[in-house]
Design a protein around this motif. Structure first.
Motif, mmCIF file in Angstrom:
data_model
loop_
_atom_site.group_PDB
_atom_site.id
_atom_site.type_symbol
_atom_site.label_atom_id
_atom_site.label_comp_id
_atom_site.label_asym_id
_atom_site.label_seq_id
_atom_site.Cartn_x
_atom_site.Cartn_y
_atom_site.Cartn_z
ATOM 1 N N VAL A 250 9.098 79.847 -16.833
ATOM 2 C CA VAL A 250 7.778 79.245 -16.649
ATOM 3 C C VAL A 250 7.417 79.278 -15.171
ATOM 4 O O VAL A 250 8.159 78.769 -14.332
ATOM 5 N N LEU A 251 6.278 79.895 -14.883
ATOM 6 C CA LEU A 251 5.768 79.944 -13.521
ATOM 7 C C LEU A 251 4.445 79.201 -13.471
ATOM 8 O O LEU A 251 3.621 79.330 -14.381
ATOM 9 N N SER A 252 4.235 78.427 -12.415
ATOM 10 C CA SER A 252 2.952 77.747 -12.244
ATOM 11 C C SER A 252 2.360 78.144 -10.904
ATOM 12 O O SER A 252 3.078 78.282 -9.904
ATOM 13 N N LEU A 253 1.060 78.342 -10.885
ATOM 14 C CA LEU A 253 0.355 78.705 -9.668
ATOM 15 C C LEU A 253 -0.911 77.878 -9.574
ATOM 16 O O LEU A 253 -1.805 77.986 -10.415
ATOM 17 N N ALA A 254 -0.966 77.025 -8.555
ATOM 18 C CA ALA A 254 -2.166 76.238 -8.293
ATOM 19 C C ALA A 254 -3.112 77.083 -7.452
ATOM 20 O O ALA A 254 -2.794 77.443 -6.315
ATOM 21 N N ALA A 255 -4.261 77.427 -8.010
ATOM 22 C CA ALA A 255 -5.219 78.274 -7.315
ATOM 23 C C ALA A 255 -6.621 77.977 -7.828
ATOM 24 O O ALA A 255 -6.820 77.779 -9.027
ATOM 25 N N ASP A 256 -7.569 77.936 -6.917
ATOM 26 C CA ASP A 256 -8.974 77.764 -7.277
ATOM 27 C C ASP A 256 -9.542 79.139 -7.592
ATOM 28 O O ASP A 256 -9.810 79.942 -6.698
ATOM 29 N N LEU A 257 -9.725 79.426 -8.863
ATOM 30 C CA LEU A 257 -10.196 80.741 -9.286
ATOM 31 C C LEU A 257 -11.662 80.984 -8.927
ATOM 32 O O LEU A 257 -12.143 82.107 -9.045
ATOM 33 N N GLY A 258 -12.336 79.945 -8.474
ATOM 34 C CA GLY A 258 -13.721 80.101 -8.086
ATOM 35 C C GLY A 258 -13.912 80.580 -6.658
ATOM 36 O O GLY A 258 -15.037 80.898 -6.267
ATOM 37 N N CYS A 259 -12.833 80.636 -5.892
ATOM 38 C CA CYS A 259 -12.936 81.143 -4.523
ATOM 39 C C CYS A 259 -12.128 82.429 -4.412
ATOM 40 O O CYS A 259 -11.165 82.648 -5.155
ATOM 41 N N GLU A 260 -12.516 83.283 -3.477
ATOM 42 C CA GLU A 260 -11.901 84.607 -3.378
ATOM 43 C C GLU A 260 -10.414 84.525 -3.067
ATOM 44 O O GLU A 260 -9.619 85.292 -3.610
ATOM 45 N N ASP A 261 -10.020 83.588 -2.203
ATOM 46 C CA ASP A 261 -8.609 83.478 -1.850
ATOM 47 C C ASP A 261 -7.767 83.072 -3.051
ATOM 48 O O ASP A 261 -6.708 83.653 -3.309
ATOM 49 N N GLY A 262 -8.232 82.087 -3.802
ATOM 50 C CA GLY A 262 -7.495 81.649 -4.977
ATOM 51 C C GLY A 262 -7.399 82.734 -6.031
ATOM 52 O O GLY A 262 -6.346 82.933 -6.648
ATOM 53 N N LEU A 263 -8.485 83.445 -6.246
ATOM 54 C CA LEU A 263 -8.483 84.526 -7.235
ATOM 55 C C LEU A 263 -7.571 85.669 -6.798
ATOM 56 O O LEU A 263 -6.845 86.243 -7.612
ATOM 57 N N ASN B 154 -24.289 81.089 -7.847
ATOM 58 C CA ASN B 154 -23.250 82.096 -7.629
ATOM 59 C C ASN B 154 -21.860 81.499 -7.683
ATOM 60 O O ASN B 154 -20.918 82.129 -8.192
ATOM 61 N N ALA B 155 -21.701 80.276 -7.155
ATOM 62 C CA ALA B 155 -20.400 79.616 -7.207
ATOM 63 C C ALA B 155 -20.002 79.330 -8.649
ATOM 64 O O ALA B 155 -18.832 79.486 -9.040
ATOM 65 N N TYR B 156 -20.968 78.913 -9.453
ATOM 66 C CA TYR B 156 -20.677 78.650 -10.859
ATOM 67 C C TYR B 156 -20.231 79.918 -11.573
ATOM 68 O O TYR B 156 -19.223 79.942 -12.289
ATOM 69 N N LEU B 157 -20.978 80.984 -11.374
ATOM 70 C CA LEU B 157 -20.656 82.238 -12.051
ATOM 71 C C LEU B 157 -19.353 82.844 -11.536
ATOM 72 O O LEU B 157 -18.610 83.479 -12.299
ATOM 73 N N ALA B 158 -19.048 82.635 -10.256
ATOM 74 C CA ALA B 158 -17.793 83.149 -9.706
ATOM 75 C C ALA B 158 -16.600 82.545 -10.429
ATOM 76 O O ALA B 158 -15.639 83.247 -10.772
ATOM 77 N N PHE B 159 -16.658 81.250 -10.662
ATOM 78 C CA PHE B 159 -15.538 80.583 -11.335
ATOM 79 C C PHE B 159 -15.508 80.885 -12.827
ATOM 80 O O PHE B 159 -14.457 81.173 -13.399
ATOM 81 N N ASN B 160 -16.658 80.860 -13.460
ATOM 82 C CA ASN B 160 -16.703 80.913 -14.917
ATOM 83 C C ASN B 160 -16.795 82.308 -15.514
ATOM 84 O O ASN B 160 -16.457 82.497 -16.683
ATOM 85 N N VAL B 161 -17.255 83.290 -14.736
ATOM 86 C CA VAL B 161 -17.400 84.650 -15.254
ATOM 87 C C VAL B 161 -16.560 85.642 -14.450
ATOM 88 O O VAL B 161 -15.707 86.345 -15.005
ATOM 89 N N THR B 162 -16.784 85.680 -13.146
ATOM 90 C CA THR B 162 -16.092 86.666 -12.310
ATOM 91 C C THR B 162 -14.589 86.550 -12.415
ATOM 92 O O THR B 162 -13.877 87.557 -12.551
ATOM 93 N N SER B 163 -14.071 85.331 -12.339
ATOM 94 C CA SER B 163 -12.609 85.150 -12.347
ATOM 95 C C SER B 163 -12.010 85.618 -13.663
ATOM 96 O O SER B 163 -10.937 86.233 -13.684
ATOM 97 N N ALA B 164 -12.687 85.355 -14.786
ATOM 98 C CA ALA B 164 -12.161 85.777 -16.094
ATOM 99 C C ALA B 164 -12.119 87.298 -16.195
ATOM 100 O O ALA B 164 -11.158 87.867 -16.739
ATOM 101 N N LEU B 165 -13.144 87.966 -15.670
ATOM 102 C CA LEU B 165 -13.172 89.422 -15.692
ATOM 103 C C LEU B 165 -12.064 89.999 -14.810
ATOM 104 O O LEU B 165 -11.307 90.878 -15.246
ATOM 105 N N CYS B 166 -11.935 89.482 -13.599
ATOM 106 C CA CYS B 166 -10.927 90.011 -12.672
ATOM 107 C C CYS B 166 -9.508 89.748 -13.159
ATOM 108 O O CYS B 166 -8.640 90.628 -13.071
ATOM 109 N N LEU B 167 -9.248 88.552 -13.670
ATOM 110 C CA LEU B 167 -7.904 88.237 -14.165
ATOM 111 C C LEU B 167 -7.548 89.097 -15.369
ATOM 112 O O LEU B 167 -6.420 89.587 -15.488
ATOM 113 N N THR B 168 -8.511 89.295 -16.254
ATOM 114 C CA THR B 168 -8.229 90.070 -17.467
ATOM 115 C C THR B 168 -7.980 91.536 -17.142
ATOM 116 O O THR B 168 -7.006 92.134 -17.625
ATOM 117 N N SER B 169 -8.839 92.127 -16.330
ATOM 118 C CA SER B 169 -8.643 93.534 -15.976
ATOM 119 C C SER B 169 -7.339 93.725 -15.214
ATOM 120 O O SER B 169 -6.600 94.693 -15.457
#
Length: 279
Positions: A81-94, A139-154
């Protein structure tokens, strides 16, 4: 892999053999409940990656799921089990999250990948459509809720790659709001609708990837508390209050159990939107 063939990846004792499982938004609510249900199904050689913004509850969950209060990797379960605390809504966290997936997913001979895109936020539901004039907020809302899901999945699909006999499953935690407009919820409805369509495109482009958008129903979570106290439209606010008062909110574990059942049966049409009440 064809629908219904997930059982071939089993370990013979009801557990999923050598699975890499990634859950975002795992520190609380639905994500936390789902991680607790998935962990005992992951057999020896499996990896569970937990992602969320809140470091302390995430670390507590990881320790619980390892079967030990210590900081070791597997405890006595054979599950890493690995855990990573990261804010997926910001570029650094993502970037940190995607870098972690690139590191761990190709490293072991996993036979199965399960990625659950659960992380999401409600947005400022006190505002009507006409109040949403700040591009930074949108843009901040969409970055967290849409962009991060696309980038993580790809990233996860690329890192895992195409392996003979393996299965790759991507779950998008969706909502009725992906299909139906709700007053005062322009951001949330737009984000959920965008994600549903995004994952339909994935299902179309990658027919060997199993893709599911699962709407978990009105869950008894902090998000529902915001819905019934902060929603700007009075009629909508009363509706969400009535769900609580009439005990119609769904326990996270109950809904998560239905999702696990869908994954185990593996008979859904790839790209489909399946609601809690459809099952």
């Amino acid at each position: 892999m064809e629908p219904g063939s997930a059982g071939s990846a089993g370990s013979g004792n009801g557990r999923w053999a050598a699975t890499a499982c990634v859950v975002t938004g795992a520190s609380r609510g639905f994500g936390r409940s789902l991680a607790r249900l998935l962990a005992p199904r992951l057999g020896p050689g499996s990896l569970l990656v937990l992602l969320a913004r809140s470091a302390e509850p995430l670390a507590e969950l990881a320790a619980e799921l390892r079967g030990t209060g210590g900081t070791g990797g597997t405890g006595g379960t054979g599950l890493r089990v690995l855990s990573l605390a990261a804010d997926l809504g910001c570029e650094d966290g993502l970037r940190r999250a995607t870098a972690a997936l690139r590191e761990v997913l190709p490293a072991e001979p996993f036979g199965r990948l399960v990625l659950v895109n659960n992380a999401g936020s409600l947005g400022d539901v006190s505002k009507s459509f006409l109040d949403l004039t700040d591009p930074a907020e949108i843009n901040a809302y969409l970055a967290f809720n849409v962009t991060s899901a696309l980038c993580l999945t790809s990233t996860a699909l690329q890192a895992f790659g195409r392996r003979p006999g393996s299965q790759r499953t991507v779950v998008n935690i969706s909502s009725l709001c992906a299909l139906k407009p709700f007053r005062s919820w322009a951001l949330y409805c737009s984000g959920k609708a965008a994600r549903d369509m995004m994952f339909q495109v994935l299902a179309l482009e990658e027919p060997d990837v199993r893709v599911l958008s699962y709407a978990p129903g009105p869950l008894d979570t902090d998000m529902q508390l915001l819905a019934r106290t902060e929603t700007g439209d009075p009629e909508m606010r009363r509706y969400f209050q009535s769900l609580k008062e009439s005990s119609k909110l769904i326990d996270c574990t109950v809904s998560a159990q239905k999702l696990v059942k869908l994954l185990e049966e593996d008979t859904f049409q790839s790209g489909a939107h399946v609601d809690f009440y459809d099952i």
